[in-house]
Motif scaffolding. Structure first.
Motif, mmCIF file in Angstrom:
data_model
loop_
_atom_site.group_PDB
_atom_site.id
_atom_site.type_symbol
_atom_site.label_atom_id
_atom_site.label_comp_id
_atom_site.label_asym_id
_atom_site.label_seq_id
_atom_site.Cartn_x
_atom_site.Cartn_y
_atom_site.Cartn_z
ATOM 1 N N LEU A 1 69.763 -23.659 -65.925
ATOM 2 C CA LEU A 1 70.553 -23.128 -64.954
ATOM 3 C C LEU A 1 70.459 -24.095 -63.264
ATOM 4 O O LEU A 1 71.378 -24.379 -62.741
ATOM 5 N N GLY A 2 69.353 -24.304 -63.277
ATOM 6 C CA GLY A 2 68.801 -25.156 -61.932
ATOM 7 C C GLY A 2 69.483 -26.625 -62.293
ATOM 8 O O GLY A 2 69.856 -27.154 -61.206
ATOM 9 N N ILE A 3 69.634 -27.361 -63.508
ATOM 10 C CA ILE A 3 70.370 -28.433 -63.630
ATOM 11 C C ILE A 3 71.759 -28.310 -63.300
ATOM 12 O O ILE A 3 72.394 -29.259 -62.823
ATOM 13 N N VAL A 4 72.505 -27.306 -63.778
ATOM 14 C CA VAL A 4 73.851 -26.788 -63.389
ATOM 15 C C VAL A 4 74.117 -26.814 -62.004
ATOM 16 O O VAL A 4 75.015 -27.570 -61.376
ATOM 17 N N VAL A 5 73.277 -26.268 -61.243
ATOM 18 C CA VAL A 5 73.379 -26.074 -59.799
ATOM 19 C C VAL A 5 73.004 -27.352 -59.183
ATOM 20 O O VAL A 5 73.785 -27.953 -58.092
ATOM 21 N N ALA A 6 72.301 -28.318 -59.631
ATOM 22 C CA ALA A 6 71.788 -29.562 -59.161
ATOM 23 C C ALA A 6 72.871 -30.292 -59.038
ATOM 24 O O ALA A 6 73.566 -31.273 -58.506
ATOM 25 N N ILE A 7 73.594 -30.214 -60.535
ATOM 26 C CA ILE A 7 75.023 -31.163 -60.763
ATOM 27 C C ILE A 7 76.138 -30.704 -59.725
ATOM 28 O O ILE A 7 76.834 -31.488 -59.132
ATOM 29 N N ALA A 8 76.231 -29.513 -59.609
ATOM 30 C CA ALA A 8 77.283 -29.082 -58.693
ATOM 31 C C ALA A 8 77.007 -29.460 -57.132
ATOM 32 O O ALA A 8 77.986 -29.808 -56.687
ATOM 33 N N LEU A 9 75.774 -29.377 -56.740
ATOM 34 C CA LEU A 9 75.210 -29.983 -55.560
ATOM 35 C C LEU A 9 75.578 -31.474 -55.512
ATOM 36 O O LEU A 9 76.001 -31.985 -54.157
ATOM 37 N N TYR A 10 75.248 -32.112 -56.254
ATOM 38 C CA TYR A 10 75.335 -33.662 -56.220
ATOM 39 C C TYR A 10 76.882 -34.119 -56.178
ATOM 40 O O TYR A 10 77.266 -34.925 -55.499
ATOM 41 N N ARG A 11 77.740 -33.117 -56.594
ATOM 42 C CA ARG A 11 79.184 -33.557 -56.862
ATOM 43 C C ARG A 11 79.624 -33.343 -55.305
ATOM 44 O O ARG A 11 80.486 -33.707 -54.655
ATOM 45 N N ARG A 12 79.010 -32.277 -54.701
ATOM 46 C CA ARG A 12 79.464 -32.010 -53.177
ATOM 47 C C ARG A 12 78.963 -32.818 -52.353
ATOM 48 O O ARG A 12 79.248 -33.108 -51.153
ATOM 49 N N TYR A 13 77.656 -33.440 -52.452
ATOM 50 C CA TYR A 13 77.186 -34.448 -51.771
ATOM 51 C C TYR A 13 77.666 -35.561 -51.643
ATOM 52 O O TYR A 13 78.277 -36.425 -51.550
#
Length: 90
Positions: free
Chosen positions: A78-90
């Protein structure tokens, strides 16, 4: 091409690794919360994906032991999924 959406692969890997670590830590912190005790055992159970036994190299001056294991749990995923979502927004 070494870019992914205008950013480098290194930054994406960094986001994923930090997301996995923070997700695992969050799971361990929430493991003892009384209101979550029914669901948390399923979220913090590790799944061994890769496990390399430790190998020792003795150079007579330095002894080096190296081993590697990849054993994620659902909270780290779940942390990986959230990190990828944040990376795409970054």
């Amino acid at each position: 091409m070494s870019k992914f959406g205008g950013r480098g692969y290194g930054m994406c890997i960094l986001f994923v690794i930090i997301g996995a670590i923070l997700g695992g830590i969050l799971g361990e912190l929430l493991k003892n919360v009384p209101s979550l005790e029914g669901v948390m055992p399923y979220l913090v159970t590790t799944f061994p994906v890769f496990d390399m036994a430790p190998v020792t190299i003795d150079l007579y001056v330095i002894r080096l032991t190296v081993g590697l294991a990849f054993m994620p749990n659902l909270m780290s995923m779940l942390g990986i999924v959230v990190a990828i979502a944040l990376y795409r927004r970054y």
